[in-house]
Design a protein around this motif. Sequence first.
Motif, PDB file in Angstrom:
ATOM      1  N   ASP A 202       0.777  -1.413   0.084  1.00 25.43           N
ATOM      2  CA  ASP A 202       0.197  -0.081   0.032  1.00 25.43           C
ATOM      3  C   ASP A 202       0.908   1.334   0.018  1.00 25.43           C
ATOM      4  O   ASP A 202       0.532   2.254  -0.499  1.00 25.43           O
ATOM      5  CB  ASP A 202      -0.821  -0.069   1.234  1.00 25.43           C
ATOM      6  CG  ASP A 202      -1.792  -1.026   1.136  1.00 25.43           C
ATOM      7  OD1 ASP A 202      -2.305  -1.500   0.011  1.00 25.43           O
ATOM      8  OD2 ASP A 202      -2.250  -1.464   2.146  1.00 25.43           O
ATOM      9  N   LYS A 205       2.272   1.823  -3.405  1.00 25.75           N
ATOM     10  CA  LYS A 205       0.994   2.451  -4.314  1.00 25.75           C
ATOM     11  C   LYS A 205       0.784   4.036  -3.963  1.00 25.75           C
ATOM     12  O   LYS A 205       0.705   4.710  -4.834  1.00 25.75           O
ATOM     13  CB  LYS A 205      -0.037   1.486  -4.069  1.00 25.75           C
ATOM     14  CG  LYS A 205      -1.188   1.537  -5.056  1.00 25.75           C
ATOM     15  CD  LYS A 205      -2.117   0.589  -4.930  1.00 25.75           C
ATOM     16  CE  LYS A 205      -3.049   0.646  -5.863  1.00 25.75           C
ATOM     17  NZ  LYS A 205      -4.377  -0.320  -5.366  1.00 25.75           N
ATOM     18  N   GLN A 325       6.511  -6.164 -10.517  1.00 26.39           N
ATOM     19  CA  GLN A 325       6.294  -5.557  -8.897  1.00 26.39           C
ATOM     20  C   GLN A 325       6.871  -6.424  -8.112  1.00 26.39           C
ATOM     21  O   GLN A 325       7.106  -7.692  -8.232  1.00 26.39           O
ATOM     22  CB  GLN A 325       4.501  -5.544  -8.983  1.00 26.39           C
ATOM     23  CG  GLN A 325       3.853  -4.370  -9.726  1.00 26.39           C
ATOM     24  CD  GLN A 325       4.059  -3.148  -8.782  1.00 26.39           C
ATOM     25  OE1 GLN A 325       3.560  -2.946  -7.681  1.00 26.39           O
ATOM     26  NE2 GLN A 325       4.691  -2.181  -9.734  1.00 26.39           N
TER      27      GLN A 325
END
Length: 449
Positions: A202, A205, A325
């Motif tokens: 998170d 991101k 990723q």
Amino acid sequence: NHLKIAIKEILLSTIQQLSFFQRFSDRFINFFSPYVEINFSEYEDYRINHAFDPIETYLGAKATDKAKHLRASQVRESKGLVLKRDETKVRDEYEGIRVWWETETDSIGFKTLKLTFHRRSRDIVTESYIKYVIKEGKSIEAKNKKMKLFTNNPSSHWGSSKTSLWRYIDFEHPANFETLAMDPKKKEQILNDLAAFSNGKDYYKKIGKAWKRGYLLYGPPGTGKSTMIAAMANLLNYSIYDIELTAIQTNSELKKLLTATSNKSIIVFEDIDCSLDLTGKRKKKERNLMIWREDGEQGNEENKSSVTLSGLLNFIDGIWSACGQERIIVFTTNHLAKLDPALIRRGRMDMHIELSYCTFEAFKILAKNYLDIDSHPLFKTIESLMKDTTIAPADVAENLMKKNREIDVDGSLNDLVQSLERRKKVQRAQLDEHKKSSYKIVKAFRMLF
Ligand SMILES: Nc1ncnc2c1ncn2[C@@H]1O[C@H](COP(=O)(O)OP(=O)(O)OP(=O)(O)O)[C@@H](O)[C@H]1O
Ligand SMILES: [Mg+2]
């Protein structure tokens, strides 16, 4: 004949009526049935359904204690047996609701997982239960994942499929951070950094950065660089991609290789200081300055091989972030000073980790690992000798290894003391020699001017 035709017609109309009645009754039952059904097929429109595997894993692990038929497998030698349910029906409970799962296999062998639950649980099931199952399944998958060690095939052997780019073996290395001998504070720092990275989905991101991290491990031979990479992989359950740069010719091949790596992996460039020269031959362990071409592929015509520094840096800087990723990139080198500053500037390599000669603190970890001791009368001598001389952890370990298949604490420590004393002598002689020659040079200069 008339009679036959009449009977046939009667039969046909009866069948039609029956099937109409059947359809009607199905709808009627469905309308009043309190149960809802959701199907998860292995493939949807010829594409893999990514929810299928985690759900199947979750169900496989579910209620193995109650199931009567179990399948056992051992995915990694170092891990225990993995037990799986071998039945097609599973009942599950979640936040006080009950659901039923059933596995159906069609004639070609494709599976569908059928989830049945009461209408009144609809919201809980669709909003949280399914998400929970997928998440749990993924974490079980990660725990049981077979780690792999990939090496790239020479580009001349690549076929059209992505699988021909890399070959692999199962990764079974015992290295871990507990047995790694290094400064405990530095170790703690690295462990925290790795933990923050692997839980940072998170965060990455939010800040809009590709989810990857670069480590530069540097230090003399035998100080634990490769061991640390193995320890990282074991800690995070990541696979390792060990890139052999001599096996590829161009930047675009490098790009192909890197984009064919999977999530949750460590991409390793070992001994980067001895990397490609203009002819593409890897000057392994030759300690000359590395020559990187910054100008891409339009260089000297004779030299076809042109994996360049800029090609490499493009990836690190995140050109491939769209497809890449959760990756760790590790460079190792014996000579930090020889690396191009562009390669190692902060931001590109997030952490520089020095693995150095064995300190007394590191020795104590090795003594615990190899001899299972915390103290010994010889420790004092070893401590003072280690202050005056340098020795790589690999050489310390060599002395502490079992002899004739038995642990011999006194013998091993004595061997180490002798080895340290020999080194001390040699290193002192070298230092004297060095001092003498610098003195001679200074003297010669003085005579000249
Ligand atoms: N810090 C350490 N802690 C525990 N064991 C170590 C350490 N350093 C080296 N060793 C032992 O020495 C062996 C060689 O170490 P390793 O291959 O990790 O060195 P390296 O730094 O990668 O060397 P090179 O620069 O030559 O590649 C390992 O198998 C390990 O057993
Ligand atoms: Mg190494």
